[in-house]
Design an enzyme around this catalytic site. Structure first.
Site, PDB file in Angstrom:
ATOM      1  N   ARG A  51      -1.736  -4.279  -9.713  1.00 15.13           N
ATOM      2  CA  ARG A  51      -0.210  -3.847  -9.586  1.00 15.13           C
ATOM      3  C   ARG A  51      -0.077  -3.062  -8.419  1.00 15.13           C
ATOM      4  NH1 ARG A  51      -1.594  -3.996 -14.695  1.00 15.13           N
ATOM      5  NH2 ARG A  51      -3.574  -3.280 -13.949  1.00 15.13           N
ATOM      6  N   THR A  52      -1.012  -2.401  -7.790  1.00 14.13           N
ATOM      7  CA  THR A  52      -0.835  -1.509  -6.645  1.00 14.13           C
ATOM      8  C   THR A  52      -0.397  -2.456  -5.341  1.00 14.13           C
ATOM      9  OG1 THR A  52      -1.897   0.302  -7.415  1.00 14.13           O
ATOM     10  CG2 THR A  52      -1.498   0.318  -5.059  1.00 14.13           C
ATOM     11  N   LYS A  80     -18.800  -7.920   7.764  1.00 12.70           N
ATOM     12  CA  LYS A  80     -19.854  -8.140   8.996  1.00 12.70           C
ATOM     13  C   LYS A  80     -20.412  -6.836   9.652  1.00 12.70           C
ATOM     14  CE  LYS A  80     -17.110 -12.072  10.754  1.00 12.70           C
ATOM     15  NZ  LYS A  80     -16.187 -12.487  11.757  1.00 12.70           N
ATOM     16  N   ARG A 101      -6.645   0.393   0.300  1.00 15.16           N
ATOM     17  CA  ARG A 101      -7.029   1.217  -0.880  1.00 15.16           C
ATOM     18  C   ARG A 101      -8.804   0.830  -0.432  1.00 15.16           C
ATOM     19  NH1 ARG A 101      -6.736  -0.295  -7.031  1.00 15.16           N
ATOM     20  NH2 ARG A 101      -4.902   1.035  -6.761  1.00 15.16           N
ATOM     21  N   HIS A 129      -4.199   9.073  -5.492  1.00 14.40           N
ATOM     22  CA  HIS A 129      -3.547   7.811  -5.451  1.00 14.40           C
ATOM     23  C   HIS A 129      -2.200   8.278  -5.562  1.00 14.40           C
ATOM     24  CE1 HIS A 129      -2.271   3.909  -6.263  1.00 14.40           C
ATOM     25  NE2 HIS A 129      -3.213   3.632  -7.398  1.00 14.40           N
TER      26      HIS A 129
END
Ligand code: NCD
Length: 304
Positions: A51-52, A80, A101, A129
């Site tokens: 969703r986000t 890396k 995120r 959030h």
């Protein structure tokens, strides 16, 4: 230039303006179809999301902008060994705004210190959030026509549930809010949050069952037990089905209760609840797109 790292980075007035803009965008999406044409959003997701990330991308596309990014750390140079701040410095040369995120608490804050463009925290570990909170506030306001004077029950994994932490921070600023924190002892809200509530004189209670408080609640915010934050699988298995909301448990609930969940749901809400008019978790999903449209436009134009 403004970032959104913690929901309290915005004043209540600024949040109300974003929610107002989100409502206007729902009422007349066509009026905003080209307002960010030529602008680029980067979505940097070092942790899984449906969703986000997709709502951010959908939001930018709905405003006429473009999107680029990655949806897992494995497909970025983090694999890396590149530092987060180097990644952010780089991407801020390619995009006008970044939603990120990350599994580490504080990563978006660290990124914002090196970024040339606004950074939006799309979830940092078990911490915060804020854009889910904008979604939640918009949903509560649309359902109840107010954000003050109500009893808000939060249920499930209140320890690791970042959406809960941000929502408490946001709702604490409205008048007449009291919280009922429903969790097993192992998954209680972190002490820094209860201390802040106590210091501000905001009423809250910690209980272990939803049945004992159901009749009082105006909002019931269910959450998933956050498996990925547990140190061992046995604890997760023991706690994962502590709460399962079903029609029987709702018998004593108010007629205008709002049942919310940031999703994804695992077992916490029986699918038999989905057709109950009080279930608003799929309305939350829809609101999340429009409130992110409002947020991106505000950060790029009004707060720039
Ligand atoms: C939440 C999250 O990622 O914290 N999901 C979301 O963004 N809608 C809740 C969760 O994963 O349980």
């Amino acid at each position: 230039m403004r970032h959104l790292i913690d929901i309290t980075d915005f004043t209540v007035e600024e949040i109300n303006r974003i929610l107002d803009l989100g409502d206007s965008m729902i009422a007349d999406p066509a009026a905003y179809r080209t307002c960010l044409s030529g602008r680029i959003l980067a979505t940097l997701f070092f942790e899984p999301s449906t969703r986000t990330r997709l709502s951010f991308e959908s939001a930018m596309l709905s405003l006429g902008g473009s999107v680029l990014g990655f949806s897992s750390a494995d497909s970025s140079s983090a694999s890396k060994g590149e530092s987060l701040t180097d990644t952010i410095r780089t991407v801020s040369c390619y995009a006008d705004i970044i939603a990120m995120r990350h599994p580490k608490e504080g990563a978006p804050m660290a990124g914002s210190m090196k970024s040339l463009v606004p950074i939006i925290n799309a979830g940092d570990g078990g911490h915060n959030h804020p854009t889910q909170t904008l979604t939640d506030l918009m949903t509560i306001r649309r359902e109840k026509k107010r954000l003050d004077h109500m009893v808000v029950g939060l249920c499930g994994d209140l320890k690791f549930g970042r959406t809960v932490h941000s929502l408490i921070g946001a709702m604490s600023r409205y008048e007449g809010i009291s919280f009922v924190l429903i969790s097993p002892p192992e998954l209680k809200v972190p002490a820094y949050i209860t201390k802040e509530l106590a210091d501000k004189g905001i009423p809250f209670r910690e209980v272990e069952t939803m049945e004992e408080v159901m009749p009082e609640l105006d909002v019931l915010y269910m959450t998933r037990v956050q498996r990925e934050r547990f140190f061992n699988e046995a604890d997760y298995i023991r706690l994962k089905d502590t709460y399962i909301l079903d029609p029987d448990k709702l018998r004593t609930a108010k007629a205008d209760l709002s049942i919310m969940h940031p999703l994804p749901r695992v077992n916490e809400i029986s699918t038999k609840v989905d057709d109950d008019p009080r279930a608003v978790y799929f309305k939350q999903v829809r609101n999340g797109r429009f409130v992110r449209m409002a947020l991106i436009k505000t950060l790029l134009e009004d707060m720039a």
